[in-house]
Design a protein around this motif. Sequence first.
Motif, PDB file in Angstrom:
ATOM      1  N   LEU A  96      -6.179   7.175 -11.143  1.00  0.00           N
ATOM      2  CA  LEU A  96      -7.515   6.560 -11.250  1.00  0.00           C
ATOM      3  C   LEU A  96      -7.392   5.057 -11.491  1.00  0.00           C
ATOM      4  O   LEU A  96      -8.164   4.256 -10.944  1.00  0.00           O
ATOM      5  N   ALA A  97      -6.405   4.680 -12.290  1.00  0.00           N
ATOM      6  CA  ALA A  97      -6.177   3.248 -12.553  1.00  0.00           C
ATOM      7  C   ALA A  97      -5.793   2.536 -11.249  1.00  0.00           C
ATOM      8  O   ALA A  97      -6.274   1.434 -10.966  1.00  0.00           O
ATOM      9  N   LEU A  98      -4.949   3.198 -10.458  1.00  0.00           N
ATOM     10  CA  LEU A  98      -4.536   2.602  -9.180  1.00  0.00           C
ATOM     11  C   LEU A  98      -5.710   2.469  -8.216  1.00  0.00           C
ATOM     12  O   LEU A  98      -5.839   1.479  -7.504  1.00  0.00           O
ATOM     13  N   LEU A  99      -6.569   3.474  -8.250  1.00  0.00           N
ATOM     14  CA  LEU A  99      -7.738   3.450  -7.380  1.00  0.00           C
ATOM     15  C   LEU A  99      -8.627   2.259  -7.747  1.00  0.00           C
ATOM     16  O   LEU A  99      -9.108   1.520  -6.888  1.00  0.00           O
ATOM     17  N   GLU A 100      -8.820   2.077  -9.032  1.00  0.00           N
ATOM     18  CA  GLU A 100      -9.627   0.948  -9.517  1.00  0.00           C
ATOM     19  C   GLU A 100      -8.970  -0.385  -9.121  1.00  0.00           C
ATOM     20  O   GLU A 100      -9.628  -1.300  -8.637  1.00  0.00           O
ATOM     21  N   TYR A 101      -7.656  -0.467  -9.296  1.00  0.00           N
ATOM     22  CA  TYR A 101      -6.910  -1.684  -8.939  1.00  0.00           C
ATOM     23  C   TYR A 101      -7.067  -1.982  -7.446  1.00  0.00           C
ATOM     24  O   TYR A 101      -7.220  -3.138  -7.032  1.00  0.00           O
ATOM     25  N   MET A 105       0.847  -1.205   0.000  1.00  0.00           N
ATOM     26  CA  MET A 105       0.000   0.000   0.000  1.00  0.00           C
ATOM     27  C   MET A 105       0.886   1.260   0.000  1.00  0.00           C
ATOM     28  O   MET A 105       1.960   1.272   0.557  1.00  0.00           O
ATOM     29  N   ASN A 106       0.392   2.300  -0.644  1.00  0.00           N
ATOM     30  CA  ASN A 106       1.070   3.589  -0.643  1.00  0.00           C
ATOM     31  C   ASN A 106      -0.052   4.606  -0.407  1.00  0.00           C
ATOM     32  O   ASN A 106      -0.770   4.953  -1.328  1.00  0.00           O
ATOM     33  N   GLY A 107      -0.220   5.044   0.849  1.00  0.00           N
ATOM     34  CA  GLY A 107      -1.365   5.892   1.165  1.00  0.00           C
ATOM     35  C   GLY A 107      -2.635   5.110   0.950  1.00  0.00           C
ATOM     36  O   GLY A 107      -2.776   4.004   1.460  1.00  0.00           O
ATOM     37  N   GLU A 108      -3.517   5.667   0.119  1.00  0.00           N
ATOM     38  CA  GLU A 108      -4.804   4.987  -0.079  1.00  0.00           C
ATOM     39  C   GLU A 108      -4.759   3.917  -1.168  1.00  0.00           C
ATOM     40  O   GLU A 108      -5.743   3.263  -1.430  1.00  0.00           O
ATOM     41  N   TYR A 109      -3.599   3.753  -1.808  1.00  0.00           N
ATOM     42  CA  TYR A 109      -3.520   2.824  -2.937  1.00  0.00           C
ATOM     43  C   TYR A 109      -2.792   1.521  -2.634  1.00  0.00           C
ATOM     44  O   TYR A 109      -1.809   1.511  -1.909  1.00  0.00           O
ATOM     45  N   LYS A 110      -3.263   0.472  -3.283  1.00  0.00           N
ATOM     46  CA  LYS A 110      -2.509  -0.775  -3.320  1.00  0.00           C
ATOM     47  C   LYS A 110      -1.599  -0.641  -4.542  1.00  0.00           C
ATOM     48  O   LYS A 110      -2.070  -0.249  -5.616  1.00  0.00           O
ATOM     49  N   ALA A 123      -3.828 -11.054 -14.729  1.00  0.00           N
ATOM     50  CA  ALA A 123      -3.743  -9.596 -14.604  1.00  0.00           C
ATOM     51  C   ALA A 123      -5.131  -8.992 -14.394  1.00  0.00           C
ATOM     52  O   ALA A 123      -6.113  -9.457 -14.979  1.00  0.00           O
ATOM     53  N   GLU A 124      -5.181  -7.957 -13.568  1.00  0.00           N
ATOM     54  CA  GLU A 124      -6.390  -7.142 -13.501  1.00  0.00           C
ATOM     55  C   GLU A 124      -6.337  -6.199 -14.700  1.00  0.00           C
ATOM     56  O   GLU A 124      -5.294  -5.622 -15.003  1.00  0.00           O
ATOM     57  N   MET A 125      -7.463  -6.053 -15.391  1.00  0.00           N
ATOM     58  CA  MET A 125      -7.437  -5.252 -16.620  1.00  0.00           C
ATOM     59  C   MET A 125      -8.234  -3.961 -16.452  1.00  0.00           C
ATOM     60  O   MET A 125      -9.252  -3.930 -15.775  1.00  0.00           O
ATOM     61  N   TYR A 126      -7.734  -2.929 -17.105  1.00  0.00           N
ATOM     62  CA  TYR A 126      -8.346  -1.600 -16.968  1.00  0.00           C
ATOM     63  C   TYR A 126      -8.299  -0.918 -18.332  1.00  0.00           C
ATOM     64  O   TYR A 126      -7.240  -0.854 -18.957  1.00  0.00           O
ATOM     65  N   PHE A 127      -9.458  -0.453 -18.797  1.00  0.00           N
ATOM     66  CA  PHE A 127      -9.551   0.088 -20.160  1.00  0.00           C
ATOM     67  C   PHE A 127     -10.108   1.518 -20.165  1.00  0.00           C
ATOM     68  O   PHE A 127     -11.288   1.722 -20.452  1.00  0.00           O
TER      69      PHE A 127
END
Length: 240
Positions: free
Chosen positions: A218-223, A1-6, A199-203
């Motif tokens: 935003l991608a990190l937030l989704e992840y 984790m880095n702050g609010e993100y994984k 993999a987790e996918m993001y489009f």
Amino acid sequence: MNGEYKIPNHVAIILDGNGRWAKKRGLNRSLGHKAGFENLKKLSKYIFKKGVKVLSVFAFSTENFKRSKEEVDYLMKLFTNNFKQLIDHNSDVKIVFSGRKSNLSNEVLAAMHEVEEATKNHSTYLFNICLNYGGRADIIDATKQIAEDYKEGKITLEDLDEAFFQKYLYNGIPDIDLLIRTSGEIRISNFLLYQSAYAEMYFPSVFFPDFDEKQFDLALLEYTKRDRKFGGIKDDCKNN
Ligand code: IPE
Ligand code: IPE
Ligand code: MG
């Protein structure tokens, strides 16, 4: 984790939409590629700063040789003249290239070699640039190498398992945690096929030149919201 993100260990990005970015502005496709490269320079620094250890990008596919000579020539010149700008002597990023060396000019090969040599002793981060890359070609080339090594008695059939095979792929690139494709296209287009198994996918719909730091957050937030299961039932089951 880095702050609010994984923070994913390995992020892979299919850099798509340069042509449409340019078209929307009434510009030649080439200027879209130039804007894409400028964005990559900034974005890659940001991604490593966030703590991502491995970044793979799809810069040119084996199939992209089907494009007009003008566009292919422009891209090769862009790579030849600008790759060295990716070298960052203040950071510990090792740059490698994945893909077939055949069909590439001596100029672009020399530029790739220069960048690899200049960063070969770096070890904290890995920047994997896929150029003249195809996921199927990667698997075929690994299989050929394995067959050779087997023939020469260097390996046995018992050695061969999934992790062992993966090390034979170009640069032994690890599994992808987060795969991003910009421009709204929802397909893999022969990118890192073996490594994207879980993999987790993001489009996101934005074109690559507009995929900036905010977009990456935003991608990190989704992840961070994704529940990874690897065939099991909970997030950390891979280690259980
Ligand atoms: C991605 O942008 C860069 C390369 C494939 C080299 P495109 O050139 O595919 O852009 P679009 O998809 O035509 O918008
Ligand atoms: C994939 O994009 C290759 C790269 C981004 C380098 P393409 O634009 O070539 O893929 P398709 O043709 O839309 O599937
Ligand atoms: Mg495209």
